[in-house]
Each structure stands twice: as structure tokens, then as C-alpha cells.
Design a protein around this motif. Structure first.
Motif, PDB file in Angstrom:
ATOM      1  N   MET A 160       0.828  -1.199   0.000  1.00 10.78           N
ATOM      2  CA  MET A 160       0.000   0.000   0.000  1.00 10.78           C
ATOM      3  C   MET A 160       0.872   1.264   0.000  1.00 10.78           C
ATOM      4  O   MET A 160       0.550   2.254  -0.669  1.00 10.78           O
ATOM      5  CB  MET A 160      -0.928  -0.011   1.224  1.00 10.78           C
ATOM      6  N   HIS A 161       1.970   1.214   0.767  1.00  8.89           N
ATOM      7  CA  HIS A 161       2.863   2.373   0.789  1.00  8.89           C
ATOM      8  C   HIS A 161       3.412   2.668  -0.600  1.00  8.89           C
ATOM      9  O   HIS A 161       3.432   3.823  -1.047  1.00  8.89           O
ATOM     10  CB  HIS A 161       4.010   2.112   1.769  1.00  8.89           C
ATOM     11  N   THR A 162       3.853   1.656  -1.304  1.00 13.75           N
ATOM     12  CA  THR A 162       4.375   1.845  -2.656  1.00 13.75           C
ATOM     13  C   THR A 162       3.287   2.328  -3.602  1.00 13.75           C
ATOM     14  O   THR A 162       3.541   3.126  -4.513  1.00 13.75           O
ATOM     15  CB  THR A 162       4.985   0.528  -3.179  1.00 13.75           C
ATOM     16  N   ALA A 163       2.058   1.857  -3.397  1.00 18.69           N
ATOM     17  CA  ALA A 163       0.936   2.318  -4.223  1.00 18.69           C
ATOM     18  C   ALA A 163       0.702   3.811  -4.041  1.00 18.69           C
ATOM     19  O   ALA A 163       0.463   4.546  -5.014  1.00 18.69           O
ATOM     20  CB  ALA A 163      -0.333   1.537  -3.870  1.00 18.69           C
ATOM     21  N   LEU A 164       0.785   4.290  -2.804  1.00 19.95           N
ATOM     22  CA  LEU A 164       0.583   5.714  -2.541  1.00 19.95           C
ATOM     23  C   LEU A 164       1.697   6.548  -3.173  1.00 19.95           C
ATOM     24  O   LEU A 164       1.438   7.593  -3.777  1.00 19.95           O
ATOM     25  CB  LEU A 164       0.533   5.954  -1.029  1.00 19.95           C
ATOM     26  N   VAL A 165       2.933   6.083  -3.047  1.00 17.73           N
ATOM     27  CA  VAL A 165       4.063   6.818  -3.620  1.00 17.73           C
ATOM     28  C   VAL A 165       3.961   6.860  -5.142  1.00 17.73           C
ATOM     29  O   VAL A 165       4.123   7.913  -5.776  1.00 17.73           O
ATOM     30  CB  VAL A 165       5.396   6.175  -3.188  1.00 17.73           C
ATOM     31  N   SER A 166       3.675   5.718  -5.753  1.00 22.45           N
ATOM     32  CA  SER A 166       3.570   5.645  -7.210  1.00 22.45           C
ATOM     33  C   SER A 166       2.411   6.486  -7.721  1.00 22.45           C
ATOM     34  O   SER A 166       2.538   7.196  -8.723  1.00 22.45           O
ATOM     35  CB  SER A 166       3.405   4.185  -7.639  1.00 22.45           C
ATOM     36  N   GLY A 167       1.268   6.402  -7.037  1.00 18.60           N
ATOM     37  CA  GLY A 167       0.101   7.188  -7.459  1.00 18.60           C
ATOM     38  C   GLY A 167       0.346   8.676  -7.344  1.00 18.60           C
ATOM     39  O   GLY A 167      -0.049   9.454  -8.223  1.00 18.60           O
ATOM     40  N   TRP A 168       1.017   9.096  -6.253  1.00 20.53           N
ATOM     41  CA  TRP A 168       1.305  10.517  -6.097  1.00 20.53           C
ATOM     42  C   TRP A 168       2.251  10.985  -7.200  1.00 20.53           C
ATOM     43  O   TRP A 168       2.047  12.063  -7.775  1.00 20.53           O
ATOM     44  CB  TRP A 168       1.948  10.779  -4.739  1.00 20.53           C
ATOM     45  N   ALA A 169       3.278  10.194  -7.496  1.00 20.95           N
ATOM     46  CA  ALA A 169       4.256  10.588  -8.518  1.00 20.95           C
ATOM     47  C   ALA A 169       3.582  10.753  -9.879  1.00 20.95           C
ATOM     48  O   ALA A 169       3.814  11.748 -10.586  1.00 20.95           O
ATOM     49  CB  ALA A 169       5.368   9.553  -8.601  1.00 20.95           C
ATOM     50  N   GLY A 170       2.735   9.799 -10.250  1.00 20.86           N
ATOM     51  CA  GLY A 170       2.050   9.897 -11.539  1.00 20.86           C
ATOM     52  C   GLY A 170       1.079  11.056 -11.592  1.00 20.86           C
ATOM     53  O   GLY A 170       1.022  11.802 -12.594  1.00 20.86           O
ATOM     54  N   SER A 171       0.305  11.256 -10.531  1.00 13.94           N
ATOM     55  CA  SER A 171      -0.673  12.344 -10.503  1.00 13.94           C
ATOM     56  C   SER A 171       0.019  13.702 -10.514  1.00 13.94           C
ATOM     57  O   SER A 171      -0.422  14.634 -11.208  1.00 13.94           O
ATOM     58  CB  SER A 171      -1.565  12.214  -9.262  1.00 13.94           C
ATOM     59  N   MET A 172       1.100  13.826  -9.740  1.00  8.60           N
ATOM     60  CA  MET A 172       1.817  15.093  -9.692  1.00  8.60           C
ATOM     61  C   MET A 172       2.458  15.403 -11.037  1.00  8.60           C
ATOM     62  O   MET A 172       2.492  16.566 -11.474  1.00  8.60           O
ATOM     63  CB  MET A 172       2.892  15.031  -8.601  1.00  8.60           C
ATOM     64  N   ALA A 173       2.950  14.377 -11.719  1.00  9.74           N
ATOM     65  CA  ALA A 173       3.548  14.587 -13.038  1.00  9.74           C
ATOM     66  C   ALA A 173       2.507  15.104 -14.030  1.00  9.74           C
ATOM     67  O   ALA A 173       2.781  16.018 -14.815  1.00  9.74           O
ATOM     68  CB  ALA A 173       4.179  13.293 -13.546  1.00  9.74           C
ATOM     69  N   LEU A 174       1.308  14.533 -13.990  1.00 10.96           N
ATOM     70  CA  LEU A 174       0.251  14.990 -14.895  1.00 10.96           C
ATOM     71  C   LEU A 174      -0.159  16.426 -14.583  1.00 10.96           C
ATOM     72  O   LEU A 174      -0.430  17.225 -15.492  1.00 10.96           O
ATOM     73  CB  LEU A 174      -0.961  14.062 -14.795  1.00 10.96           C
ATOM     74  N   TYR A 175      -0.212  16.773 -13.296  1.00  8.01           N
ATOM     75  CA  TYR A 175      -0.553  18.156 -12.936  1.00  8.01           C
ATOM     76  C   TYR A 175       0.510  19.128 -13.456  1.00  8.01           C
ATOM     77  O   TYR A 175       0.180  20.183 -14.035  1.00  8.01           O
ATOM     78  CB  TYR A 175      -0.687  18.288 -11.420  1.00  8.01           C
ATOM     79  N   GLU A 176       1.787  18.781 -13.241  1.00  9.58           N
ATOM     80  CA  GLU A 176       2.846  19.667 -13.704  1.00  9.58           C
ATOM     81  C   GLU A 176       2.839  19.806 -15.219  1.00  9.58           C
ATOM     82  O   GLU A 176       3.096  20.897 -15.749  1.00  9.58           O
ATOM     83  CB  GLU A 176       4.202  19.146 -13.212  1.00  9.58           C
ATOM     84  N   LEU A 177       2.541  18.720 -15.922  1.00 10.01           N
ATOM     85  CA  LEU A 177       2.454  18.800 -17.383  1.00 10.01           C
ATOM     86  C   LEU A 177       1.322  19.716 -17.820  1.00 10.01           C
ATOM     87  O   LEU A 177       1.415  20.382 -18.861  1.00 10.01           O
ATOM     88  CB  LEU A 177       2.254  17.401 -17.963  1.00 10.01           C
ATOM     89  N   ALA A 178       0.249  19.761 -17.033  1.00  7.42           N
ATOM     90  CA  ALA A 178      -0.899  20.599 -17.386  1.00  7.42           C
ATOM     91  C   ALA A 178      -0.582  22.088 -17.249  1.00  7.42           C
ATOM     92  O   ALA A 178      -1.154  22.915 -17.978  1.00  7.42           O
ATOM     93  CB  ALA A 178      -2.091  20.236 -16.512  1.00  7.42           C
ATOM     94  N   VAL A 179       0.327  22.453 -16.339  1.00  8.39           N
ATOM     95  CA  VAL A 179       0.637  23.870 -16.113  1.00  8.39           C
ATOM     96  C   VAL A 179       1.993  24.266 -16.689  1.00  8.39           C
ATOM     97  O   VAL A 179       2.346  25.446 -16.657  1.00  8.39           O
ATOM     98  CB  VAL A 179       0.600  24.192 -14.604  1.00  8.39           C
ATOM     99  N   PHE A 180       2.746  23.310 -17.223  1.00  8.25           N
ATOM    100  CA  PHE A 180       4.094  23.606 -17.699  1.00  8.25           C
ATOM    101  C   PHE A 180       4.072  24.314 -19.046  1.00  8.25           C
ATOM    102  O   PHE A 180       3.292  23.969 -19.936  1.00  8.25           O
ATOM    103  CB  PHE A 180       4.898  22.301 -17.806  1.00  8.25           C
ATOM    104  N   ASP A 181       4.947  25.311 -19.189  1.00  6.30           N
ATOM    105  CA  ASP A 181       5.090  26.051 -20.448  1.00  6.30           C
ATOM    106  C   ASP A 181       6.438  25.694 -21.070  1.00  6.30           C
ATOM    107  O   ASP A 181       7.483  26.126 -20.582  1.00  6.30           O
ATOM    108  CB  ASP A 181       5.017  27.551 -20.185  1.00  6.30           C
TER     109      ASP A 181
END
Length: 372
Positions: free
Chosen positions: A1-22
Motif C-alpha cells: 500500500m505504501h508503494t501504491a501511494l508513492v507511485s500514485g502521487w508521482a504519476g498524478s503530480m507529473a500529470l498536474y505539472e504537465l498541465a501547467v508547464f510552459d
């Protein structure tokens, strides 16, 4: 479960940054000025292209495939979901035979064996990263640049097995150290899987206590975090300037300013004028020494991207030269990284204060109006 939380956060944060990145200007509006956190780590590992058709280097790309920012982010989210389902399965079927002591039939965890399994798997991953990914045998390599963050790109790296491998700014050490650590870890993992600890050692180190195992793991994480904080502060091959920005040590020591002055001096010695000499300075190098890129801009507890502080730089207009009435060339004293505000102080080549613009005019001893 710990690895699932870390992996999910990394993927979600990457998508957010891609959405706001110029990605329009990698020189004057790089990712580190936009407050990106996950993207620099992804780029450091060789991810430079996007499904949107752009690249970190400013080029246009087509069909980047799965090895792209979006592809890696989505695979992390998928992995997170699979690990989450696995955690639920193990919560449901917690009383498997593998979790029972074969002598008594009672629930028990063979922690030395579990340690050996985890060490072996982690070491295989460590060895594979250094031997295949970093070297380019089966992977793109890593981000490699010069000492001033100008020529960075992703390329394979050959392991450095000599004393030069201990240089923190030598990318060859990344490959060799992963290979060496992975090899030692694999041997240690096999040892712990095949050799049982003696009872006295087992009791002395409290190997059967899950709290002991967890606290030991936290100690290892602390050591890794301690080393990382040092490389982030002083810089290293694993924290490229193009991706993470100038370090506090580089700013306070005038690292880029010294290189700029060296280049200008060499150009003037060749017979070029001051204007021609300064026109030779790469925009990247000049931009690193810009006061707005001070790593502590806004104070030690600055939050948010630099772009929201003083806007987005559009172009470098040139280098102003200050002269006092005696004809001495003056330069602006650097603002130390720990200061939120700092008076404008102009010093000569010997470091002597010749002019200033203080916070309060009544305190001015070397007013620019009186010394120009």
C-alpha cells in the motif's frame, strides 16, 4: 500500500505539472523557474519528450511513445492501482501458509528472510539501473551537462572505476556506484536467504521485532536524505543546473559571475570591445547569475514558482557598466542566499564600497548621486 501511494502521487503530480508547464522557452523560462518538482527528476532519468509534440530541449518531436512524460506518468498510476488491489488481496488473505511458522502453525513473519528477499530485489534493480539504463545498453542514459549547465542533454554514460568516480560532478560515478552497490547487495541478499542468524545475534539485534525492522529502515532513509540534501545544496552530477536551477552554494560563491568575468576578460584580451565580449556570453550563463534566480529569492521559506515573483523573462537586454567619477568600474554586491532583502551596494575590483542605494536615504554614506 505504501508503494501504491508513492507511485500514485508521482504519476498524478507529473500529470498536474504537465498541465501547467510552459515548454516554449527552455532557456529563459526553464522548468525550475516554473516551480516544477517531479519533472526535473523525470528528465534527469532520460525523459525529454511529450505527447504534446514538444521536447525539454525546445525541439518538436513526433510519436515519442511510452517513454515520454505522459506515458511514464500514466504507467505509475496504473502501477499504483495494481499495487492497491494487491494490498487489498493481502489484507483479505492474510492467513496464508507462508505467513505461518511451520513448527507451531501460529502466524509469524520470518523477518530475516523477508529482509533477504527485499535486499535481493532492490539490489537487482540497482544493478540493472547502473549497468543498463545509465550506460545506454538498454535505456537512454541520463542527463549530462557541463560544469555551467549550458550543453545539457540525455546521453549514455560509461562507468568510472578509478578515483575520478568519487567526484560528485562526474556522471560516470553514477553508473559505477550503482553497479558496485547492486553487486554487493545481490551477494548480501543471497547470503541472508541461505544463512540463518545465530540465536544470540538474533536476540541481540531484536530481528524478530517488527518495530526494530521499521526503525532500521527509517535510519537508512535518513542517511539517503542526508546525502541528497548535501548534493542539492552544493550541486552534483545528479542535480543538473538546467533541471534544478542554481544551488545556494553556487549563488553565494559567485560561481557563474566568475565564469562570465573570465570569458569577458579573455574576449577583451583578444581585441574585442566590451559590447562584443558580452555579446558572446550565452543567455543561459547570464541568466543563471540574474538576481531573480537567487535560490532563496523571497527568503528561506519562499513558496511557489519564481515566475510568480517577478514574471517571465523575455530577453537579455545587455550588461550595464557602472563607473564612478574616478573612472573605476563598479559591480553590484551579491545578495546572500539567506537574505530576503538587501541594499544595492556597488563595489570596485578590490571589494571596496564606492556607492550604495540604502533602504533609507538618511543612512546613505556613498550615495550614487554623490559618487557618480
Amino acid at each position: 500500500m505504501h508503494t501504491a501511494l508513492v507511485s500514485g502521487w508521482a504519476g498524478s503530480m507529473a500529470l498536474y505539472e504537465l498541465a501547467v508547464f510552459d515548454p516554449s522557452d527552455p532557456v529563459l523560462n526553464p522548468m525550475w523557474r516554473q516551480g516544477m518538482f517531479v519533472m526535473p527528476f523525470m528528465t534527469r532519468l532520460g525523459i525529454t519528450d511529450s505527447w504534446g509534440g514538444w521536447s525539454i530541449t525546445g525541439e518538436s518531436v513526433s510519436n515519442p511513445g511510452l517513454w515520454s512524460f505522459e506515458g511514464v506518468a500514466l504507467t505509475h498510476i496504473v502501477l499504483s492501482g495494481l499495487l492497491f488491489l494487491s494490498a487489498i488481496w493481502h489484507w483479505t488473505y492474510w492467513d496464508l501458509e507462508v505467513f505461518r511458522d511451520p513448527r507451531t502453525g501460529e502466524p509469524a513473519l520470518d523477518l530475516p528472510k523477508i529482509f533477504g528477499i527485499h535486499l535481493l530485489l532492490a539490489s537487482l534493480l540497482c544493478f540493472g539501473f547502473g549497468a543498463f539504463h545509465v550506460t545506454g545498453v538498454f535505456g537512454p542514459g541520463i542527463w549530462v551537462s557541463d560544469g555551467y549547465g549550458i550543453t545539457g542533454k540525455v546521453q549514455p554514460v560509461a562507468p568510472a572505476w578509478g578515483p575520478e568516480g568519487f567526484n560528485p560532478f562526474n556522471p560516470g560515478g553514477v553508473a559505477s556506484h550503482h553497479i558496485a552497490a547492486g553487486t554487493v547487495g545481490i551477494l548480501a541478499g543471497v547470503f541472508h536467504l541461505t544463512v540463518r542468524p545465530p540465536q544470540r545475534l538474533y536476540r541481540a539485534l531484536r530481528m524478530g521485532n517488527i518495530e526494530t525492522v521499521l526503525s532500521s529502515s527509517i535510519a537508512a532513509v535518513f542517511f539517503a536524505a542526508f546525502v541528497t540534501s548535501g548534493t542539492m545544496w552544493y550541486g552534483s552530477a545528479t542535480t543538473p543546473i538546467e533541471l534544478f536551477g542554481p544551488t545556494r552554494y553556487q549563488w553565494d560563491s559567485g560561481y557563474f559571475q566568475q565564469e562570465i568575468e573570465r570569458r569577458v576578460e579573455n574576449a577583451t584580451n583578444e581585441g574585442l570591445s566590451q559590447a562584443e565580449a558580452w555579446s558572446r556570453i550565452p543567455d543561459k550563463l547570464a541568466f543563471y547569475d540574474y538576481i531573480g534566480n537567487n535560490p532563496a529569492k523571497g527568503g528561506l521559506f519562499r513558496a511557489g514558482p519564481m515566475d510568480k515573483g517577478d514574471g517571465i523573462a523575455e530577453a537579455w537586454l545587455g550588461h550595464p557598466i557602472f563607473l564612478d567619477k574616478e573612472g573605476r568600474e563598479l559591480t553590484v554586491r551579491r545578495m546572500p542566499a539567506f537574505f530576503e532583502t538587501f541594499p544595492v551596494i556597488l563595489v570596485d575590483r578590490d571589494g571596496i564600497i564606492r556607492a550604495d542605494i540604502p533602504f533609507r536615504r538618511a543612512e546613505s554614506k556613498y550615495s550614487i548621486g554623490a559618487t557618480r
